[in-house]
Design an enzyme around this catalytic site. Structure first.
Site, mmCIF file in Angstrom:
data_model
loop_
_atom_site.group_PDB
_atom_site.id
_atom_site.type_symbol
_atom_site.label_atom_id
_atom_site.label_comp_id
_atom_site.label_asym_id
_atom_site.label_seq_id
_atom_site.Cartn_x
_atom_site.Cartn_y
_atom_site.Cartn_z
ATOM 1 N N HIS B 125 28.721 -1.038 -95.980
ATOM 2 C CA HIS B 125 28.423 -0.445 -97.290
ATOM 3 C C HIS B 125 28.050 1.027 -97.117
ATOM 4 O O HIS B 125 28.857 1.905 -97.340
ATOM 5 C CB HIS B 125 27.308 -1.248 -97.980
ATOM 6 C CG HIS B 125 26.913 -0.702 -99.310
ATOM 7 N ND1 HIS B 125 25.602 -0.632 -99.723
ATOM 8 C CD2 HIS B 125 27.660 -0.216 -100.320
ATOM 9 C CE1 HIS B 125 25.562 -0.106 -100.938
ATOM 10 N NE2 HIS B 125 26.792 0.147 -101.336
ATOM 11 N N CYS B 149 19.088 -2.787 -96.741
ATOM 12 C CA CYS B 149 19.218 -1.655 -97.665
ATOM 13 C C CYS B 149 19.663 -2.112 -99.048
ATOM 14 O O CYS B 149 19.029 -1.817 -100.048
ATOM 15 C CB CYS B 149 20.197 -0.626 -97.121
ATOM 16 S SG CYS B 149 19.536 0.274 -95.697
ATOM 17 N N HIS B 150 20.779 -2.866 -99.122
ATOM 18 C CA HIS B 150 21.291 -3.254 -100.433
ATOM 19 C C HIS B 150 21.650 -4.725 -100.509
ATOM 20 O O HIS B 150 22.383 -5.154 -101.405
ATOM 21 C CB HIS B 150 22.500 -2.393 -100.817
ATOM 22 C CG HIS B 150 22.189 -0.929 -100.810
ATOM 23 N ND1 HIS B 150 22.397 -0.148 -99.699
ATOM 24 C CD2 HIS B 150 21.615 -0.127 -101.735
ATOM 25 C CE1 HIS B 150 21.986 1.089 -99.958
ATOM 26 N NE2 HIS B 150 21.506 1.123 -101.186
ATOM 27 N N GLY B 151 21.179 -5.515 -99.516
ATOM 28 C CA GLY B 151 21.305 -6.961 -99.607
ATOM 29 C C GLY B 151 22.654 -7.547 -99.265
ATOM 30 O O GLY B 151 22.956 -8.676 -99.633
ATOM 31 N N PRO B 164 26.923 -5.704 -101.639
ATOM 32 C CA PRO B 164 27.996 -4.772 -102.030
ATOM 33 C C PRO B 164 28.921 -4.323 -100.892
ATOM 34 O O PRO B 164 29.868 -3.602 -101.168
ATOM 35 C CB PRO B 164 27.224 -3.564 -102.570
ATOM 36 C CG PRO B 164 25.931 -3.574 -101.829
ATOM 37 C CD PRO B 164 25.621 -5.023 -101.586
#
Lengths: 427, 185
Positions: B125, B149-151, B164
């Site tokens: 990502h 950071c963003h799962g 993502p």
């Protein structure tokens, strides 16, 4: 009055920008239409050549700084890495190294041109003084740049030059300690030299800007040293001198390239391939060639403070040249005695350079002292006197006359703007 | 004077030798500028000493089943994980149409060494280092790696299972020197 600038450009975008920020008008006026004496010889190339050399130095320097490490433990290794590992690092460094020499060659010829043709005389005194300031800044920049590879010559050059300031009574020692940021040339010294070596070139660019601005007020001098009497004596800068400068620049770049590709270490000292060692001075300390004459003056004076003052004085004296020369005639072409003395000065400076490269022993000491004496004699005694005593040759009526010859005085060659090729009575 | 020369005998708008010369000169100058620019631009590419650091050898013997180590290769973390039989089976049995970036597990390991998965530990990502290489780390719902950071979540084959992140964890070039030693790069 507030208002938009009125330009005469075809392109509407150019016109739009120019109305708000007249850079196009400026370029057009100062670099295209700029009326320039039509009798330049190739000596007038060297201002443009020096400018290009400065830009080459800044460009290569920026890329070198991306890989150089200003730390006394790593500097030497980082330069070796630039030479061996960085893509084209060898090329960038050799261009930068030899570029310093090429820059000084161009500037020294430029200065000779100024002295020989009297370009420093009124109304160009300030233009000349800005030029001397540029020379001084260049020397400081070159010296600090030479320290950065942190070889033996770097280290001991830095030690010797910074110690010059110890000659001043009372404050000398304190100044030197302050310059070093310690009690010897060491990491703090290297760090500040790197910082200043990166800064000074941009200051030089600024002073060059002023130098050119002043030039564009007074206009260029020319080989005859007389003012243009009207449009028949000038040509537009473009295309005539853009082309002539390009020819000279190509020759300069060819010479530059020969050094870079076939003799890259011609100007460098093998001792600088040895990492800096504070415990051992190399057998001979020699500055770069472009500083040798000053070094010779320093060593010719058998007194520490005296030598330092004379050395700085040899450059400082140039600031006063416009007033030391009392003759109203500019070009050496019409000054028979001055011409011989100037050529003698050229030989004198070359002798000083040669003396600076040798150990001060025997005949070299005598040669150095005689040459130093003549250098100061020329500026301080001979120039003021011969300006009064010398009988100059008759000056030509105008630039067009000697160029076109007396017969074609009525209008033979191409004429700017269709103006008559006759010297105008007043202008 | 410029006008005096240019308004010579040539009619307006006609191609002249001078136009040709101007074009040739301009083109040569451009080529020259390019030749000057390239060494400067290329000097910013990785230098030889940086490229020379391009390979590391890793001894696999001390890594127990179910655990992994992180080694540095070209300045980046590389995950080396000793997978359990269960983890291998999970990775192999997944239907490819369930994957965001479909790729069979067999393409992501060396033949005969299915217990070893070697991955560049950088989330596809935005470049964070996912958690999960240590047994105490969260490993996400698919037992692989979990990016804090963003799962984003990765399975035991390092394939992205939950966004993502758009792609599977990359696999560095590596070879088995013998059964317990690999060379990355």
């Amino acid at each position: 009055m507030v208002g938009l600038h009125k330009g005469e450009f075809q392109n509407s975008l150019v016109r739009w920008i120019d109305a708000r920020l007249p850079v196009f008008t400026l370029m057009q006026k100062e670099y295209s239409a700029f009326p320039t004496p039509k009798n330049f010889n190739y000596f007038w190339n060297f201002g443009a050549i020096a400018t290009v050399a400065l830009l080459i130095m800044i460009l290569t320097g920026i890329f070198l700084a991306m890989n150089y490490v200003p730390n006394s433990a790593l500097a030497f290794e980082s330069v070796q890495r630039i030479m061996r590992d960085v893509n084209y690092g060898w090329l960038i460094r050799y261009v930068h190294m030899n570029g310093a020499s090429m820059f000084f060659i161009a500037v020294y010829i430029h200065i000779f041109r100024g002295i020989y043709y009297g370009s420093y005389k009124t109304p160009r005194e300030l233009l000349w003084m800005l030029g001397v300031l540029i020379l001084f800044l260049m020397m400081a920049t070159a010296f600090m740049g030479y320290v950065l590879p942190w070889g033996q010559m770097s280290y001991w050059g830095a030690t010797v030059i910074t110690n010059l300031f110890s000659a001043f009574p009372l404050v000398g020692k304190a100044i030197v300690t302050w310059l070093w940021g310690g009690f010897s040339v060491d990491n703090p010294t290297l760090n500040r030299f790197f910082s200043l070596h990166y800064l000074l070139p941009f200051i030089i660019v600024a002073v060059v800007g002023l130098h050119v601005a002043a030039l564009h007020v007074s206009g260029s001098n020319n080989p005859l040293g007389i003012d243009p009497k009207g449009p028949q004596d000038t040509v537009p800068f473009h295309p005539y001198y853009t082309i002539k400068d390009s020819v000279g620049l190509c020759v300069f770049l060819i010479v530059f390239a020969i050094f870079v590709f076939f003799a890259p270490n011609f100007f460098s000292n093998p001792d600088n391939s040895i990492p800096a060692n504070p415990m051992m001075t190399p057998p001979e300390i020699v500055p770069e060639w472009y500083l040798l004459p000053y070094y010779a003056i320093l060593r010719s004076v058998p007194n520490k403070l005296g030598g330092v003052l004379m050395m700085f004085g040899s450059i400082f004296i140039l600031f006063f040249l416009p007033w030391l020369d009392t003759s109203p005639v500019r070009s050496a072409k019409f000054r028979p005695i001055f011409r011989q003395l100037v050529w003698l000065l050229v030989i004198d400076v070359l002798v000083l350079g040669e003396v600076g490269a040798h150990r001060p022993e025997g005949l070299w000491i005598i040669a150095g002292r005689v040459a130093t004496a003549y250098y100061f004699l020329f500026f301080l005694v001979l120039l003021p006197i011969i300006g009064k005593l010398e009988r100059p040759l008759p000056l030509p009526e105008s630039i067009s006359r000697p160029v076109l010859g007396p017969r074609s005085g009525g209008g033979g060659g191409p004429v700017a703007g269709g103006a008559p090729a006759k010297p105008m009575e007043k202008a | 004077m410029a006008e005096a020369l240019s308004t010579s005998t040539v009619p307006h708008g006609e191609t002249t030798k001078r136009d040709f010369l101007a074009l040739v000169t301009g083109a040569s100058a451009l080529v020259g500028l390019g030749a000057i620019a390239w060494p400067l631009i290329d000097s910013m590419n990785p230098s030889k000493d940086v490229l020379a650091l391009g390979s590391v050898e890793v001894n696999l013997a001390p890594i127990p089943e179910g655990q992994g180590i992180t080694v540095m290769w070209r300045g980046k973390p590389v995950f080396v994980r000793h997978r359990t039989a269960k983890e291998i089976k999970e990775a192999e049995d997944v239907q490819l149409n369930q994957l965001i970036d479909p790729q069979p597990d067999s393409d992501r390991v060396k033949p005969g060494h299915a217990q070893w998965i070697v991955l560049i530990g950088i989330c596809t990502h935005l470049g964070c280092v996912p958690l999960g290489n240590k047994p105490t780390d969260p490993r996400g719902n698919w037992g692989g790696w979990f990016c804090p950071c963003h799962g984003s979540q990765y399975d035991t084959s390092g394939r992205v299972r939950h966004g993502p992140a758009p792609a599977n964890l990359a696999i560095p070039p590596y070879t088995f020197l013998d059964n317990t030693k690999i060379k990355i790069g």
